[in-house]
Scaffold this motif. Structure first.
Motif, PDB file in Angstrom:
ATOM      1  N   MET A   1      47.074  58.738  49.308  1.00 25.73           N
ATOM      2  CA  MET A   1      48.041  57.679  49.644  1.00 25.73           C
ATOM      3  C   MET A   1      48.652  57.024  48.479  1.00 25.73           C
ATOM      4  O   MET A   1      47.966  56.464  47.812  1.00 25.73           O
ATOM      5  CB  MET A   1      47.347  56.780  50.723  1.00 25.73           C
ATOM      6  CG  MET A   1      47.679  56.615  52.196  1.00 25.73           C
ATOM      7  SD  MET A   1      49.064  56.875  53.002  1.00 25.73           S
ATOM      8  CE  MET A   1      48.718  57.920  54.108  1.00 25.73           C
ATOM      9  N   GLN A   2      49.900  56.958  48.668  1.00 24.83           N
ATOM     10  CA  GLN A   2      50.636  55.951  47.306  1.00 24.83           C
ATOM     11  C   GLN A   2      50.270  54.653  47.695  1.00 24.83           C
ATOM     12  O   GLN A   2      50.030  54.188  48.679  1.00 24.83           O
ATOM     13  CB  GLN A   2      52.030  56.027  47.854  1.00 24.83           C
ATOM     14  CG  GLN A   2      52.796  55.496  46.664  1.00 24.83           C
ATOM     15  CD  GLN A   2      54.430  55.645  47.009  1.00 24.83           C
ATOM     16  OE1 GLN A   2      55.070  56.176  47.972  1.00 24.83           O
ATOM     17  NE2 GLN A   2      55.268  55.295  45.924  1.00 24.83           N
ATOM     18  N   ASP A   3      50.049  53.983  46.553  1.00 22.90           N
ATOM     19  CA  ASP A   3      49.719  52.551  46.657  1.00 22.90           C
ATOM     20  C   ASP A   3      50.486  51.494  47.408  1.00 22.90           C
ATOM     21  O   ASP A   3      51.850  51.724  47.274  1.00 22.90           O
ATOM     22  CB  ASP A   3      49.869  52.053  45.019  1.00 22.90           C
ATOM     23  CG  ASP A   3      49.210  50.558  44.830  1.00 22.90           C
ATOM     24  OD1 ASP A   3      49.268  49.767  45.948  1.00 22.90           O
ATOM     25  OD2 ASP A   3      48.429  50.405  43.747  1.00 22.90           O
ATOM     26  N   VAL A   4      50.099  50.828  48.537  1.00 23.61           N
ATOM     27  CA  VAL A   4      51.255  49.952  49.261  1.00 23.61           C
ATOM     28  C   VAL A   4      51.943  49.025  48.338  1.00 23.61           C
ATOM     29  O   VAL A   4      53.078  48.555  49.029  1.00 23.61           O
ATOM     30  CB  VAL A   4      50.127  49.429  50.263  1.00 23.61           C
ATOM     31  CG1 VAL A   4      49.668  50.370  51.306  1.00 23.61           C
ATOM     32  CG2 VAL A   4      49.252  48.331  49.886  1.00 23.61           C
ATOM     33  N   ARG A   5      51.325  48.771  47.233  1.00 25.37           N
ATOM     34  CA  ARG A   5      52.063  47.826  46.448  1.00 25.37           C
ATOM     35  C   ARG A   5      53.633  48.153  45.706  1.00 25.37           C
ATOM     36  O   ARG A   5      54.188  47.669  45.336  1.00 25.37           O
ATOM     37  CB  ARG A   5      51.265  46.838  45.446  1.00 25.37           C
ATOM     38  CG  ARG A   5      50.228  46.120  46.178  1.00 25.37           C
ATOM     39  CD  ARG A   5      49.041  45.787  45.078  1.00 25.37           C
ATOM     40  NE  ARG A   5      48.520  46.892  44.663  1.00 25.37           N
ATOM     41  CZ  ARG A   5      47.230  46.897  44.173  1.00 25.37           C
ATOM     42  NH1 ARG A   5      46.326  45.921  44.184  1.00 25.37           N
ATOM     43  NH2 ARG A   5      46.657  48.116  43.619  1.00 25.37           N
ATOM     44  N   GLU A  43      52.960  38.165  42.109  1.00 30.40           N
ATOM     45  CA  GLU A  43      51.680  38.256  41.098  1.00 30.40           C
ATOM     46  C   GLU A  43      50.518  38.429  41.597  1.00 30.40           C
ATOM     47  O   GLU A  43      49.574  39.063  41.036  1.00 30.40           O
ATOM     48  CB  GLU A  43      51.709  37.210  40.038  1.00 30.40           C
ATOM     49  CG  GLU A  43      53.019  36.746  39.460  1.00 30.40           C
ATOM     50  CD  GLU A  43      53.011  35.723  38.235  1.00 30.40           C
ATOM     51  OE1 GLU A  43      51.896  35.359  37.953  1.00 30.40           O
ATOM     52  OE2 GLU A  43      53.916  35.525  37.533  1.00 30.40           O
ATOM     53  N   PHE A  44      50.408  38.582  43.020  1.00 33.44           N
ATOM     54  CA  PHE A  44      49.014  38.918  43.637  1.00 33.44           C
ATOM     55  C   PHE A  44      48.965  40.644  43.530  1.00 33.44           C
ATOM     56  O   PHE A  44      49.761  41.388  43.899  1.00 33.44           O
ATOM     57  CB  PHE A  44      49.349  38.518  44.879  1.00 33.44           C
ATOM     58  CG  PHE A  44      47.911  38.908  45.796  1.00 33.44           C
ATOM     59  CD1 PHE A  44      46.863  37.886  45.421  1.00 33.44           C
ATOM     60  CD2 PHE A  44      47.722  40.008  46.748  1.00 33.44           C
ATOM     61  CE1 PHE A  44      45.592  38.165  46.158  1.00 33.44           C
ATOM     62  CE2 PHE A  44      46.725  40.114  47.224  1.00 33.44           C
ATOM     63  CZ  PHE A  44      45.601  39.307  46.968  1.00 33.44           C
ATOM     64  N   ASP A  45      47.843  40.824  42.831  1.00 30.34           N
ATOM     65  CA  ASP A  45      47.552  42.195  42.617  1.00 30.34           C
ATOM     66  C   ASP A  45      46.164  42.435  43.432  1.00 30.34           C
ATOM     67  O   ASP A  45      45.642  43.529  43.057  1.00 30.34           O
ATOM     68  CB  ASP A  45      47.375  42.441  41.043  1.00 30.34           C
ATOM     69  CG  ASP A  45      48.419  43.844  40.580  1.00 30.34           C
ATOM     70  OD1 ASP A  45      49.038  44.307  41.706  1.00 30.34           O
ATOM     71  OD2 ASP A  45      48.123  44.279  39.665  1.00 30.34           O
ATOM     72  N   GLY A  46      45.914  41.724  44.292  1.00 31.95           N
ATOM     73  CA  GLY A  46      44.647  41.717  44.773  1.00 31.95           C
ATOM     74  C   GLY A  46      43.485  40.979  44.460  1.00 31.95           C
ATOM     75  O   GLY A  46      43.698  40.388  43.317  1.00 31.95           O
ATOM     76  N   ASN A  47      42.340  40.974  45.142  1.00 32.21           N
ATOM     77  CA  ASN A  47      41.284  40.070  44.574  1.00 32.21           C
ATOM     78  C   ASN A  47      40.009  41.070  45.277  1.00 32.21           C
ATOM     79  O   ASN A  47      40.063  41.929  45.759  1.00 32.21           O
ATOM     80  CB  ASN A  47      41.354  38.707  45.099  1.00 32.21           C
ATOM     81  CG  ASN A  47      41.405  38.582  46.541  1.00 32.21           C
ATOM     82  OD1 ASN A  47      41.109  39.274  47.437  1.00 32.21           O
ATOM     83  ND2 ASN A  47      42.201  37.587  46.903  1.00 32.21           N
ATOM     84  N   ILE A  48      38.858  40.094  45.322  1.00 32.57           N
ATOM     85  CA  ILE A  48      37.536  40.557  45.845  1.00 32.57           C
ATOM     86  C   ILE A  48      37.498  40.887  47.116  1.00 32.57           C
ATOM     87  O   ILE A  48      36.939  41.896  47.697  1.00 32.57           O
ATOM     88  CB  ILE A  48      36.415  39.845  45.264  1.00 32.57           C
ATOM     89  CG1 ILE A  48      36.474  38.468  45.945  1.00 32.57           C
ATOM     90  CG2 ILE A  48      36.104  39.882  43.769  1.00 32.57           C
ATOM     91  CD1 ILE A  48      35.104  37.589  45.772  1.00 32.57           C
TER      92      ILE A  48
END
Length: 195
Positions: A1-5, A43-48
């Motif tokens: 699956m392609q990255d949703v971002r 700039e949000f690229d994910g977190n824990i």
């Protein structure tokens, strides 16, 4: 699956709906408008927390498939400027999976999740949905425990008013986005005055 971002600023997705409706604690509606108009960098690229959700999601989907004898699979649909990346779809129902430390007893207390699921159900033309909320343990254990999972069966026909709210908010967001594209220097207060 392609990255949703990938190319996320080109599309409006389900995770944008709570922000568009001003019920997200994570981002302001005006900031999202600026991002979609390519005037502000997201700039949000994910977190824990999002990473934990990505790890648990397939385990939860597999458990639900076995429990309910169904075949939810990840699914992506793009229609114009709308992009839906579903945690699960089986042609008759949409599955939305959330991991959280904020567990509630009633589905109405999960409005920011519910609006996303209803948006996906509307976009895929199905009446049934399943909201699966998994209580995230303090130690972030990646082992799935069924007692931590809540499931809410959703029928789109029970949510006429909320769907109107979603659609009105989405329509207004798209209108405001066009105004910002036409005038990149417009301020938030000016948009409100134009209502």
């Amino acid at each position: 699956m392609q990255d949703v971002r990938t190319d996320r600023n080109k599309y409006i997705g389900g995770s944008d709906i709570p922000i568009i409706m001003n019920i997200s604690p994570f981002k302001k509606r005006f900031d999202l408008l600026l991002e979609k108009a390519d005037l502000l960098e997201n700039e949000f690229d994910g977190n824990i927390y999002t990473e934990y959700g990505n790890i648990l999601e397939p385990k939860i989907r597999e458990y639900i498939n076995k429990l309910r004898n169904t075949n939810y699979i990840e699914y992506k649909k793009i229609d114009g400027n709308i992009r839906c990346h579903l945690d699960g779809f089986n042609d008759v129902s949409v599955l939305e999976i959330k991991t959280t430390s904020q567990v509630r007893k009633k589905v109405s207390s999960y409005k920011k999740y519910l609006v996303q699921l209803l948006f996906y159900m509307q976009q895929t033309n199905v009446e049934k949905g399943l909201l699966a909320v998994y209580e995230r343990p303090k130690d972030f254990s990646e082992e799935f425990h069924e007692e931590r999972l809540q499931m809410f069966d959703i029928d789109i026909n029970d949510y006429d008013e909320l769907l109107k709210e979603i659609n009105n908010a989405l329509k207004k967001f798209i209108e405001d986005l066009e105004k910002i594209k036409e005038n990149p220097f417009i301020e938030e207060w000016e948009l409100k005055e134009m209502e």
